[in-house]
Design an enzyme around this catalytic site. Structure first.
Site, PDB file in Angstrom:
ATOM      1  N   ARG A   8      32.311  23.645  33.677  1.00 31.99           N
ATOM      2  CA  ARG A   8      32.103  23.998  32.452  1.00 31.99           C
ATOM      3  C   ARG A   8      31.400  25.251  31.951  1.00 31.99           C
ATOM      4  O   ARG A   8      31.325  25.557  30.842  1.00 31.99           O
ATOM      5  CB  ARG A   8      31.657  22.883  31.627  1.00 31.99           C
ATOM      6  CG  ARG A   8      32.698  21.507  31.515  1.00 31.99           C
ATOM      7  CD  ARG A   8      32.360  20.487  30.499  1.00 31.99           C
ATOM      8  NE  ARG A   8      33.634  19.652  30.605  1.00 31.99           N
ATOM      9  CZ  ARG A   8      33.620  18.135  30.453  1.00 31.99           C
ATOM     10  NH1 ARG A   8      32.371  17.771  30.187  1.00 31.99           N
ATOM     11  NH2 ARG A   8      34.486  17.532  30.564  1.00 31.99           N
ATOM     12  N   LYS A  59      32.197  18.962  36.344  1.00 32.86           N
ATOM     13  CA  LYS A  59      32.796  18.241  35.396  1.00 32.86           C
ATOM     14  C   LYS A  59      34.359  18.372  35.862  1.00 32.86           C
ATOM     15  O   LYS A  59      34.833  18.828  36.914  1.00 32.86           O
ATOM     16  CB  LYS A  59      32.414  18.252  34.097  1.00 32.86           C
ATOM     17  CG  LYS A  59      31.047  17.703  33.869  1.00 32.86           C
ATOM     18  CD  LYS A  59      30.995  16.253  33.821  1.00 32.86           C
ATOM     19  CE  LYS A  59      29.566  15.784  33.596  1.00 32.86           C
ATOM     20  NZ  LYS A  59      29.512  14.162  33.806  1.00 32.86           N
ATOM     21  N   ASP A  75      28.123  15.411  27.622  1.00 32.68           N
ATOM     22  CA  ASP A  75      29.509  15.496  27.256  1.00 32.68           C
ATOM     23  C   ASP A  75      29.785  16.460  25.955  1.00 32.68           C
ATOM     24  O   ASP A  75      30.651  17.006  25.713  1.00 32.68           O
ATOM     25  CB  ASP A  75      30.224  14.118  26.937  1.00 32.68           C
ATOM     26  CG  ASP A  75      30.276  13.528  28.274  1.00 32.68           C
ATOM     27  OD1 ASP A  75      30.386  14.228  29.250  1.00 32.68           O
ATOM     28  OD2 ASP A  75      30.581  12.595  28.458  1.00 32.68           O
ATOM     29  N   ARG A 134      35.091   0.397  30.522  1.00 34.62           N
ATOM     30  CA  ARG A 134      34.362  -0.786  31.087  1.00 34.62           C
ATOM     31  C   ARG A 134      35.041  -2.097  30.652  1.00 34.62           C
ATOM     32  O   ARG A 134      35.133  -3.058  31.527  1.00 34.62           O
ATOM     33  CB  ARG A 134      32.941  -0.788  30.712  1.00 34.62           C
ATOM     34  CG  ARG A 134      32.146   0.330  31.398  1.00 34.62           C
ATOM     35  CD  ARG A 134      31.060   1.159  30.603  1.00 34.62           C
ATOM     36  NE  ARG A 134      30.129   2.009  31.257  1.00 34.62           N
ATOM     37  CZ  ARG A 134      30.286   3.304  31.392  1.00 34.62           C
ATOM     38  NH1 ARG A 134      31.384   3.937  31.064  1.00 34.62           N
ATOM     39  NH2 ARG A 134      29.424   3.906  32.260  1.00 34.62           N
ATOM     40  N   LYS A 166      35.915   6.639  24.822  1.00 32.79           N
ATOM     41  CA  LYS A 166      36.128   6.451  26.376  1.00 32.79           C
ATOM     42  C   LYS A 166      35.434   5.503  27.248  1.00 32.79           C
ATOM     43  O   LYS A 166      35.850   4.722  28.262  1.00 32.79           O
ATOM     44  CB  LYS A 166      36.509   7.931  26.769  1.00 32.79           C
ATOM     45  CG  LYS A 166      37.008   8.284  28.108  1.00 32.79           C
ATOM     46  CD  LYS A 166      37.404   9.558  28.374  1.00 32.79           C
ATOM     47  CE  LYS A 166      36.275  10.477  28.681  1.00 32.79           C
ATOM     48  NZ  LYS A 166      35.970  10.344  30.236  1.00 32.79           N
ATOM     49  N   SER A 225      23.340   9.729  36.614  1.00 34.06           N
ATOM     50  CA  SER A 225      24.685   9.598  36.484  1.00 34.06           C
ATOM     51  C   SER A 225      24.930   7.807  36.086  1.00 34.06           C
ATOM     52  O   SER A 225      24.772   7.075  36.758  1.00 34.06           O
ATOM     53  CB  SER A 225      25.300   9.695  37.609  1.00 34.06           C
ATOM     54  OG  SER A 225      27.050   9.317  37.657  1.00 34.06           O
ATOM     55  N   GLN A 271      28.025   6.758  35.662  1.00 36.11           N
ATOM     56  CA  GLN A 271      29.050   6.348  36.595  1.00 36.11           C
ATOM     57  C   GLN A 271      28.462   5.924  37.705  1.00 36.11           C
ATOM     58  O   GLN A 271      28.928   5.000  38.329  1.00 36.11           O
ATOM     59  CB  GLN A 271      30.135   7.466  36.691  1.00 36.11           C
ATOM     60  CG  GLN A 271      30.989   8.121  35.580  1.00 36.11           C
ATOM     61  CD  GLN A 271      31.551   9.413  35.830  1.00 36.11           C
ATOM     62  OE1 GLN A 271      31.652   9.682  36.947  1.00 36.11           O
ATOM     63  NE2 GLN A 271      32.290   9.638  34.833  1.00 36.11           N
TER      64      GLN A 271
HETATM   65  C1  S3P Z   1      30.262   8.628  31.682  1.00 36.27           C
HETATM   66  C2  S3P Z   1      29.098   9.226  32.444  1.00 36.27           C
HETATM   67  C3  S3P Z   1      29.104  10.670  32.552  1.00 36.27           C
HETATM   68  C4  S3P Z   1      29.995  11.431  31.571  1.00 36.27           C
HETATM   69  C5  S3P Z   1      31.378  10.964  31.421  1.00 36.27           C
HETATM   70  C6  S3P Z   1      31.460   9.401  31.114  1.00 36.27           C
HETATM   71  C7  S3P Z   1      30.541   7.046  31.826  1.00 36.27           C
HETATM   72  O1  S3P Z   1      29.327  10.994  33.798  1.00 36.27           O
HETATM   73  O2  S3P Z   1      29.822  12.753  31.633  1.00 36.27           O
HETATM   74  O3  S3P Z   1      32.211  11.701  30.560  1.00 36.27           O
HETATM   75  O4  S3P Z   1      31.469   6.607  31.286  1.00 36.27           O
HETATM   76  O5  S3P Z   1      29.701   6.751  32.592  1.00 36.27           O
HETATM   77  P1  S3P Z   1      28.253  11.073  34.843  1.00 36.27           P
HETATM   78  O6  S3P Z   1      28.073   9.645  35.440  1.00 36.27           O
HETATM   79  O7  S3P Z   1      28.841  12.003  35.920  1.00 36.27           O
HETATM   80  O8  S3P Z   1      26.961  11.676  34.318  1.00 36.27           O
END
Ligand code: S3P
Length: 424
Positions: free
Chosen positions: A341, A337, A310, A26, A21, A162, A164
């Site tokens: 969770r 999340k 995750d 990306r 995923k 993070s 993200q």
């Molecule tokens: C992800 C980063 C994680 C993860 C999410 C996917 C990503 O989140 O929990 O399922 O693809 O960069 P966070 O950046 O909030 O830690």
């Protein structure tokens, strides 16, 4: 949708999984802003990654499916005709906001009820430092109105682990003047850095400091997404719960910033082998074989928590059945999340008669607990749906999982794949 799950005796078979995923998001975003054509094989079938494709199409990228591959013609993005819909996907809204902040137009992006509760301050703060103009509901929640502007590079230390947030800043940095620097006190998944390099950007990483040169011209690529290790986690745990197991999972992504899962499982006694390690698009891929094992207890804390974030729902299930139990610390991120969770784990374990002590940033589950048949509930969260479907295999009778369809957010084929490898 409710699933009925019967107890199982063994897990056996050979499976492959849909694309990762994180990597799929990306590739789709970078292909849409790259010049020319990109072909992406084994793109994630999860709803989250379809949300990203929908957003990129609404921003003017041409997206087609050809022989099971996703073909994207990218280039300059165009102002979307309506609001962008990120669905349930935090990765889509947070990472795409970095790109949108630099476009010569305004966009609005939001999502479903769960996404509308998730914190956006973490991306708004660094983007504002870069010169972005973003409005959010109550100053911190989706939907976001992003008024694109020219951006300036920043030197940013992540306040929380993070990927993200890191990716959002790096993607904005692509369009900014100067070198964008992101410092990570705790290492997070590095798929964005790897993918940026594949598409032609200039990115260097040294001791958790990432430097990206602004203004790179990206070009389309042919790529194949490795199978999703976070999805594999549910089957690995299912196998480790059974008295008999012999499961091979082909073509799983084993990027070292993700594969702490395997190290952790081996450290608590899992009989796990990587059969054929190879590389694609800068990402490591291998086949995994797992067999029945005696699982001891473990502790997940500090940097390990970030690396396993995750997989914690699946590992919690394994912890309750292990000999020594599981302690998880430093995991307050689990509370924000797709659902809280920690609360969702506690609720479903309580229904199964499994004891769990919670804390604001973690929990403790004693080992050696019996799983009683129960009516379980995903709380609309894909990883909770899959974790408790797996727990149900080890229960003493028929279980139901309400709102099990939530699994489709990352893995629509989860239940059919599970039924294929379960022996009663
Ligand atoms: C992800 C980063 C994680 C993860 C999410 C996917 C990503 O989140 O929990 O399922 O693809 O960069 P966070 O950046 O909030 O830690």
């Amino acid at each position: 949708m409710q699933e009925i799950i019967a107890p199982a005796r063994a897990i056996e078979g050979v499976i492959s999984l849909p694309g990762d995923k994180s990597i799929s998001h990306r590739y789709a975003m970078l292909a849409a802003i790259a010049e020319g054509e990109s072909t992406i094989a084994n793109y994630s079938t999860g709803a989250d990654c379809q949300s990203t494709l929908g957003c990129m199409a609404a921003l003017g990228a041409s997206i087609e499916r050809k022989d099971g591959e996703v073909v994207i013609h990218g280039g300059a993005l165009a102002e979307p005709a309506g609001d962008l819909d990120a669905g349930n996907s935090g990765s889509t809204i947070r990472m795409l906001s970095g790109i949108l902040a630099a476009q010569p137009f305004t966009s609005r992006i939001g999502g479903d009820e769960s996404l509308s509760r998730r914190p956006m301050q973490r991306i708004i703060a660094p983007l504002r430092e870069m010169g972005a103009w973003i409005e959010a509901r109550d100053g911190k929640l989706p939907p976001l109105a992003i008024h694109g502007r020219p951006l300036t590079a920043i030197d940013y230390t992540l306040p929380m682990p993070s990927a993200q947030v890191k990716s959002c800043v790096l993607l904005a940095g692509l369009f900014a003047q100067g070198d964008t620097i992101v410092r990570e006190p705790v290492r997070t998944r590095d798929h964005t850095e790897i993918a940026l390099r594949e598409f032609g950007a200039d990115v260097e990483t040294e001791r958790r400091v990432i430097t990206l040169r602004g203004g790179a011209k990206l070009t389309g690529r042919e790529l194949a997404v490795p199978g999703d290790l976070s999805s594999a986690a549910f089957f690995l745990v299912a196998a480790l719960l059974m008295p008999e197991a012999n499961l091979v999972i082909h073509g799983v992504g084993l990027n070292p910033t993700r594969s702490a899962l395997l190290d952790f499982l081996v450290s608590i006694g899992a009989s796990l082998k990587v059969l054929d390690l190879r590389q694609t698009g800068g990402e490591l891929v291998g086949d995994l074989r797992v067999r029945e094992s005696k699982i001891s207890g473990g502790v997940i804390e500090g940097a390990m928590t970030a690396a396993l974030i995750d997989e914690i729902p699946a590992l919690a299930v394994l912890g309750a059945a292990s000999s020594g139990g599981l302690t998880v610390r430093d995991a307050s991120e689990l509370r924000v999340k797709e659902t809280d969770r920690i609360a969702a784990l506690a609720e479903n374990f309580a229904r199964m008669g499994v004891k769990m002590e919670t804390a604001p940033d973690g929990f403790r589950i004693e080992g050696g607990q019996r799983f009683h048949a129960a009516e379980l509930d995903s709380a609309g969260d894909h990883r909770i749906a899959m974790a408790f479907a797996v727990a149900a295999l080890a229960a003493d009778g028929l279980c139901t999982v309400a709102d099990a369809g939530a699994a489709a957010v990352s893995f629509p084929e989860f239940f059919s794949t599970l039924h294929h490898i379960v022996r009663k």
